[in-house]
Design a protein around this motif. Structure first.
Motif, short mmCIF file in Angstrom:
data_model
loop_
_atom_site.label_atom_id
_atom_site.label_comp_id
_atom_site.label_asym_id
_atom_site.label_seq_id
_atom_site.Cartn_x
_atom_site.Cartn_y
_atom_site.Cartn_z
N ILE A 1 -7.53 -0.21 -1.87
CA ILE A 1 -6.31 0.32 -2.47
C ILE A 1 -5.18 -0.70 -2.32
N LEU B 1 -0.41 2.59 -7.96
CA LEU B 1 -1.62 2.15 -7.26
C LEU B 1 -2.52 1.36 -8.19
N ASP C 1 -12.25 7.70 -3.24
CA ASP C 1 -12.31 6.86 -2.04
C ASP C 1 -12.79 7.65 -0.83
N ARG D 1 -7.65 7.37 -5.14
CA ARG D 1 -7.29 7.27 -3.72
C ARG D 1 -7.67 8.50 -2.92
N ASP D 2 -7.41 9.69 -3.48
CA ASP D 2 -7.55 10.92 -2.70
C ASP D 2 -8.89 11.62 -2.87
N TYR E 1 -6.59 -0.84 -7.88
CA TYR E 1 -7.79 -0.81 -7.05
C TYR E 1 -8.72 -1.98 -7.37
N ARG F 1 0.80 -1.22 0.00
CA ARG F 1 0.00 0.00 0.00
C ARG F 1 0.84 1.27 0.00
#
Length: 380
Positions: free
Chosen positions: A189, A173, A232, A228-229, A175, A168
């Motif tokens: 993630i 990355l 999520d 991710r930012d 998903y 992680r």
């Protein structure tokens, strides 16, 4: 189906997963890695978008993009030469950013002015490490009918072993996500669990104005990665839907998967699945048809034009201009453009980059779990 030509623009991120294939991208990026005998990785996504009527496509490059510029040119082969729209290649520092972008948020913020000026209602975001033949009008139609904020394309599969090793805390990355009906309820993630999952293909559809707003807010708060930012952290408030893709897709995540996905195309069902839909376009290189000299022997091969075969070739993919000399043996190999295997040389489980020469009598042997890679222009 909707009229996608008036509805969507495409944005491709050509440096995706570069760090996982360091040998193959030492002088290029993921999008320009040769694949399937005569193509580059970017050809498949570009062709799928263009054949779906999407004629406004931006490619946001990060580094090592000279080979991609040479390959794409003006976009003529994909019918993307336009007064308005067409193919738009965006280099680093194209606008006001003071550093090379890391993730999609920073990349999209760097073309904010461009996005504001466009007329299309929707945006399709995609990486370039996937070789697939897909009609994007279907995805757009599903997205519009659902009324979702974002639609994510996925397929049901196990996580590739090369990705499980990342952990992680790595920059690259990937998903998977849980579904409640067709709605994404939770995003995982860099998951490392075994078993079949809803594995994201990193292809997303979102309204252009909504995307600009999301990126502006994310960039203001120091966000780097779109999923991710942003997605999520807002999965409960946003309507994020999943679109399950069950067609053929070759995903490149390391050198081993690159080798295996090339050789999978020697199976007729995979070859048909990749090339029987929209026509896949690539840069034209005028060359002679491949010549098979008397005494040569070939079995289960994919061979591009311009090759000369004098020796034995089995279960291999040969790109344009490869020359296999008399008495030479090539088995379970991927030989890129203008590779020369001289007389009585032997190569097995080998990947050669462009303009490699295997000299007379030499022998190179890898195996099915570890392939020997020879860098561009080397003489062995």
């Amino acid at each position: 189906m909707i009229n996608s030509k008036a509805e969507a623009l495409g944005i491709i991120f050509p440096n995706s997963y570069d760090s996982l294939v360091p040998d193959l991208v030492s002088e290029r990026l993921m999008a320009s890695i040769p694949f399937a005998s005569r193509y580059r990785m970017c050809d498949f996504m570009l062709s799928s978008m263009a054949q779906s009527g999407i004629d406004n496509i931006s490619v946001i490059v990060r580094k090592n993009y000279h080979s991609l510029l040479d390959h794409l040119g003006t976009g003529r082969e994909w019918d993307l030469v336009r007064k308005n729209g067409g193919l738009n290649i965006v280099p680093p520092f194209a606008q006001k950013q003071v550093k090379v972008f890391e993730g999609r948020v920073e990349a999209l913020e760097s073309i904010r002015g461009f996005l504001k000026k466009q007329q299309e209602k929707y945006v399709i975001l995609s990486d370039a490490n996937i070789a697939m033949n897909f009609d994007f009008t279907e995805l757009l139609d599903v997205h519009i009918k659902s009324g979702a904020d974002v639609t994510m394309m996925y397929r049901k599969q196990e996580i590739p072993e090369s990705l499980k090793k990342l952990g992680r805390d790595k920059m690259e990355l990937y998903y998977s996500f849980a579904m409640n009906g067709d709605r994404v309820s939770k995003i995982y993630i860099n998951p490392g669990e075994d078993g079949e999952m809803n594995f994201s293909l990193n292809i997303y559809v979102v309204e252009r104005e909504r995307l600009i707003k999301m990126v502006d807010e994310g960039y203001l708060h120091g966000c780097t990665y779109f999923v991710r930012d942003i997605l999520d952290k807002q999965i409960d408030s946003l309507d994020v839907r999943g679109y399950c893709y069950d067609g053929y897709a070759a995903c490149i995540f390391d050198t081993k998967s690159y080798f295996e996905e090339n050789l999978k195309l020697l199976q007729e069902e995979n070859l048909n699945a990749l090339f029987s839909g929209n026509q896949i376009h690539t840069k034209i290189r005028d060359d002679n048809p491949t010549r098979y000299i008397n005494g040569s022997c070939v079995k289960n091969v994919m061979v591009a034009d311009g090759c000369v075969i004098e020796g034995e070739v089995e279960n291999s993919v040969l790109f344009r201009g490869v020359h296999v000399g008399k008495g030479a043996k090539v088995k379970n190999c991927v030989l890129m453009q203008d590779t020369i295997v001289q007389q009585n040389a032997s190569v097995e489980y080998v990947i050669t980059d462009k303009n490699v020469t295997i000299t007379e009598g030499r022998s190179l042997t890898g195996n099915d779990s570890y392939q020997v890679y020879v860098a561009k222009g080397q003489v062995v």
